[in-house]
Design a protein around this motif. Structure first.
Motif, PDB file in Angstrom:
ATOM      1  N   LEU A  24      45.025  34.231  52.032  1.00  0.00           N
ATOM      2  CA  LEU A  24      44.874  32.551  52.147  1.00  0.00           C
ATOM      3  C   LEU A  24      45.284  31.810  51.049  1.00  0.00           C
ATOM      4  N   ALA A  25      44.871  32.341  49.855  1.00  0.00           N
ATOM      5  CA  ALA A  25      45.207  31.635  48.627  1.00  0.00           C
ATOM      6  C   ALA A  25      46.851  31.609  48.634  1.00  0.00           C
ATOM      7  N   ARG A  26      47.387  32.800  48.744  1.00  0.00           N
ATOM      8  CA  ARG A  26      48.928  33.096  48.648  1.00  0.00           C
ATOM      9  C   ARG A  26      49.565  32.252  49.589  1.00  0.00           C
ATOM     10  N   TRP A  27      49.173  32.032  50.774  1.00  0.00           N
ATOM     11  CA  TRP A  27      49.954  31.174  51.659  1.00  0.00           C
ATOM     12  C   TRP A  27      49.676  29.862  51.590  1.00  0.00           C
ATOM     13  N   ASP A  28      48.622  29.292  50.914  1.00  0.00           N
ATOM     14  CA  ASP A  28      48.302  27.965  50.724  1.00  0.00           C
ATOM     15  C   ASP A  28      49.187  27.745  49.582  1.00  0.00           C
ATOM     16  N   ALA A  29      49.685  28.390  48.664  1.00  0.00           N
ATOM     17  CA  ALA A  29      50.451  28.028  47.388  1.00  0.00           C
ATOM     18  C   ALA A  29      51.808  28.046  47.754  1.00  0.00           C
ATOM     19  N   LEU A  30      52.525  28.559  48.616  1.00  0.00           N
ATOM     20  CA  LEU A  30      53.835  28.656  49.044  1.00  0.00           C
ATOM     21  C   LEU A  30      54.450  27.355  49.517  1.00  0.00           C
ATOM     22  N   PRO A  31      55.623  26.878  48.948  1.00  0.00           N
ATOM     23  CA  PRO A  31      56.186  25.567  49.332  1.00  0.00           C
ATOM     24  C   PRO A  31      56.933  25.751  50.744  1.00  0.00           C
ATOM     25  N   PHE A  32      56.073  25.987  51.739  1.00  0.00           N
ATOM     26  CA  PHE A  32      56.444  25.840  53.032  1.00  0.00           C
ATOM     27  C   PHE A  32      56.602  24.385  53.629  1.00  0.00           C
ATOM     28  N   ALA A  33      57.502  23.956  54.375  1.00  0.00           N
ATOM     29  CA  ALA A  33      57.436  22.519  54.933  1.00  0.00           C
ATOM     30  C   ALA A  33      55.993  22.590  55.765  1.00  0.00           C
ATOM     31  N   PHE A  34      55.904  23.562  56.691  1.00  0.00           N
ATOM     32  CA  PHE A  34      54.434  23.450  57.497  1.00  0.00           C
ATOM     33  C   PHE A  34      54.482  24.869  58.182  1.00  0.00           C
ATOM     34  N   THR A  35      53.277  25.419  58.666  1.00  0.00           N
ATOM     35  CA  THR A  35      53.076  26.509  59.476  1.00  0.00           C
ATOM     36  C   THR A  35      52.733  26.273  60.765  1.00  0.00           C
ATOM     37  N   VAL A  36      53.078  26.895  61.859  1.00  0.00           N
ATOM     38  CA  VAL A  36      52.605  26.755  63.063  1.00  0.00           C
ATOM     39  C   VAL A  36      51.587  27.713  63.376  1.00  0.00           C
ATOM     40  N   LEU A  37      50.627  27.430  63.867  1.00  0.00           N
ATOM     41  CA  LEU A  37      49.264  28.269  64.088  1.00  0.00           C
ATOM     42  C   LEU A  37      49.401  28.729  65.535  1.00  0.00           C
ATOM     43  N   GLY A  38      49.785  30.011  65.728  1.00  0.00           N
ATOM     44  CA  GLY A  38      49.763  30.683  67.309  1.00  0.00           C
ATOM     45  C   GLY A  38      51.027  30.240  67.854  1.00  0.00           C
ATOM     46  N   ILE A  39      52.167  30.726  67.103  1.00  0.00           N
ATOM     47  CA  ILE A  39      53.768  30.284  67.913  1.00  0.00           C
ATOM     48  C   ILE A  39      53.665  31.386  68.914  1.00  0.00           C
ATOM     49  N   ASP A  40      53.083  32.286  69.059  1.00  0.00           N
ATOM     50  CA  ASP A  40      53.188  33.364  70.289  1.00  0.00           C
ATOM     51  C   ASP A  40      52.732  32.619  71.441  1.00  0.00           C
ATOM     52  N   ARG A  41      51.803  31.712  71.414  1.00  0.00           N
ATOM     53  CA  ARG A  41      51.163  31.033  72.513  1.00  0.00           C
ATOM     54  C   ARG A  41      52.348  30.380  73.351  1.00  0.00           C
ATOM     55  N   GLY A  92      49.007  35.247  66.696  1.00  0.00           N
ATOM     56  CA  GLY A  92      47.443  35.836  66.552  1.00  0.00           C
ATOM     57  C   GLY A  92      47.112  36.727  65.883  1.00  0.00           C
ATOM     58  N   PRO A  93      47.947  37.852  65.840  1.00  0.00           N
ATOM     59  CA  PRO A  93      47.193  38.826  64.858  1.00  0.00           C
ATOM     60  C   PRO A  93      47.364  38.228  63.335  1.00  0.00           C
ATOM     61  N   HIS A  94      48.333  37.416  63.045  1.00  0.00           N
ATOM     62  CA  HIS A  94      48.434  36.756  61.671  1.00  0.00           C
ATOM     63  C   HIS A  94      47.516  35.995  61.406  1.00  0.00           C
ATOM     64  N   LEU A  95      47.139  35.399  62.249  1.00  0.00           N
ATOM     65  CA  LEU A  95      45.754  34.306  61.983  1.00  0.00           C
ATOM     66  C   LEU A  95      44.613  35.121  61.823  1.00  0.00           C
ATOM     67  N   ILE A  96      44.255  36.131  62.418  1.00  0.00           N
ATOM     68  CA  ILE A  96      43.231  36.999  62.069  1.00  0.00           C
ATOM     69  C   ILE A  96      43.169  37.439  60.859  1.00  0.00           C
ATOM     70  N   GLU A  97      44.269  37.904  60.224  1.00  0.00           N
ATOM     71  CA  GLU A  97      44.472  38.193  58.874  1.00  0.00           C
ATOM     72  C   GLU A  97      44.259  37.196  57.817  1.00  0.00           C
ATOM     73  N   LEU A  98      44.895  35.914  58.174  1.00  0.00           N
ATOM     74  CA  LEU A  98      44.948  34.727  57.288  1.00  0.00           C
ATOM     75  C   LEU A  98      43.448  34.222  57.117  1.00  0.00           C
ATOM     76  N   THR A  99      42.614  34.213  58.195  1.00  0.00           N
ATOM     77  CA  THR A  99      41.329  33.784  58.084  1.00  0.00           C
ATOM     78  C   THR A  99      40.189  34.892  57.442  1.00  0.00           C
ATOM     79  N   GLY A 100      40.659  35.935  57.514  1.00  0.00           N
ATOM     80  CA  GLY A 100      39.679  37.237  57.108  1.00  0.00           C
ATOM     81  C   GLY A 100      39.933  37.560  55.804  1.00  0.00           C
ATOM     82  N   ARG A 101      41.214  37.150  54.999  1.00  0.00           N
ATOM     83  CA  ARG A 101      41.381  37.683  53.614  1.00  0.00           C
ATOM     84  C   ARG A 101      41.675  36.527  52.561  1.00  0.00           C
ATOM     85  N   ALA A 102      40.780  36.340  51.833  1.00  0.00           N
ATOM     86  CA  ALA A 102      40.754  35.188  50.878  1.00  0.00           C
ATOM     87  C   ALA A 102      42.283  35.300  50.075  1.00  0.00           C
ATOM     88  N   ASP A 103      42.513  36.704  49.504  1.00  0.00           N
ATOM     89  CA  ASP A 103      43.963  36.678  48.827  1.00  0.00           C
ATOM     90  C   ASP A 103      45.180  36.258  49.649  1.00  0.00           C
TER      91      ASP A 103
END
Length: 305
Positions: A25-42, A12-23
């Motif tokens: 977000l752009a860095r994450w979008d460019a990385l060659p991950f297979a996928f990202t789980v949004l809210g794994i702590d749930r 959850g705390p990472h999602l707040i950062e990811l949606t609130g900071r454009a830099d």
């Protein structure tokens, strides 16, 4: 043995950062991950953080703000009826052009307590206070997959000569009768890229045996094809096709992405960003169920034509 791919699990705390900071977000979008789980702590048993964002809402936002990142939202029968989940999953598949899917588990740590403190919703079929089990969650998986496939994308023809927009006789009732009783069909068409990827989160290898009875494309966790590891650590050699990096709740997103970049440079196989999730993981499209009661009559040309 080929090098495993790298996936990322954000809390959850990472999602707040990811949606609130454009830099970030752009860095994450460019990385060659297979996928990202949004809210794994749930769903991973760590309990709720003081602040979080809803997984599916973040997924919808990120699908429209990115062009390369692939993502899994998380889901549990504690919070939603399968019909509502299916609409979210299908809608996200349209928004992301196939770059999305859903990771199911039994318990959602952020779900509000129910009458007996289980957090279960009080809908028909499950009922208030019903026990939350893997069987219940996997029945949700079956219903979501059937609902998403109940309105085939290729039934939308837009035939101007006959005035037929949709070959509505191809839309079917799913007649699901398990923990949930659902006639269907879904009121949204299947994404153009096909049925969304469905993953299952497991805490013990024995859970995989239970998951084999459901249409699960990917198993994440103990004994699954995607192992889970803390940041900076690589698990022992195994047959896992991928590794999901699970940061601690007190790590900043900048620290998480830096750790991921080190791992990608240390031998993990990059997966080219962009494109549908299924194709990126080399997973075949699920078979479409045969038969099914047609929900509508065979369409006929408009009388004026």
């Amino acid at each position: 043995m080929p090098a495993p791919y790298l996936a990322l699990g954000l809390a959850g705390p990472h999602l707040i950062e990811l949606t609130g900071r454009a830099d970030l977000l752009a860095r994450w979008d460019a990385l060659p991950f297979a996928f990202t789980v949004l809210g794994i702590d749930r769903i991973d048993g760590r309990g709720p953080a003081p602040l979080t964002l809803d997984s599916s809402a973040v997924g919808a936002s990120l699908a429209g703000r990115t062009s390369r990142a692939r993502l899994l939202i998380v889901a549990s029968p504690q919070r939603d009826h399968p019909y509502n989940l299916a609409r979210r999953v299908a809608s996200l598949g349209h928004l992301s052009r196939g770059r999305s899917g859903v990771l199911f588990a039994v318990v959602d740590a952020y779900a509000a307590p129910g009458p007996d403190d289980t957090g279960a919703w009080g809908g028909a079929g499950l009922g208030a206070g019903a026990p939350l089990t893997a069987a219940t969650a996997l029945d949700t998986v079956r219903a979501v997959r059937a609902l998403e496939q109940s309105w085939p994308y290729d039934s939308i023809v837009g035939d101007r000569e006959t005035g037929i927009l949709v070959r509505s006789d191809q839309i079917v009732h799913i007649d699901h009768d398990g923990a949930y009783h659902i006639a269907g069909p879904l009121n949204a068409p299947e994404p153009a890229t096909g049925a969304s990827l469905i993953a299952w989160y497991t805490t013990t290898p024995d859970d995989i045996v239970v998951a084999e009875s459901a249409p699960v494309d990917l198993v994440v966790g103990a004994g699954g094809s995607v192992a889970v590891a803390p940041p900076g650590l690589r698990p022992p050699d195994s047959d896992a096709a991928g590794v999901l990096l699970r940061p601690t709740l007190d790590q900043s997103l900048d620290e998480v992405l830096t750790a991921a970049e080190r791992l990608l440079a240390d031998g993990f196989a990059p997966v080219t960003p962009g494109g549908p999730l299924r194709a990126a993981l080399g997973l075949a499209a699920p078979a479409r169920p045969a038969g099914g009661r047609s929900a509508f009559p065979v369409p006929e040309p408009h009388p004026s034509l």
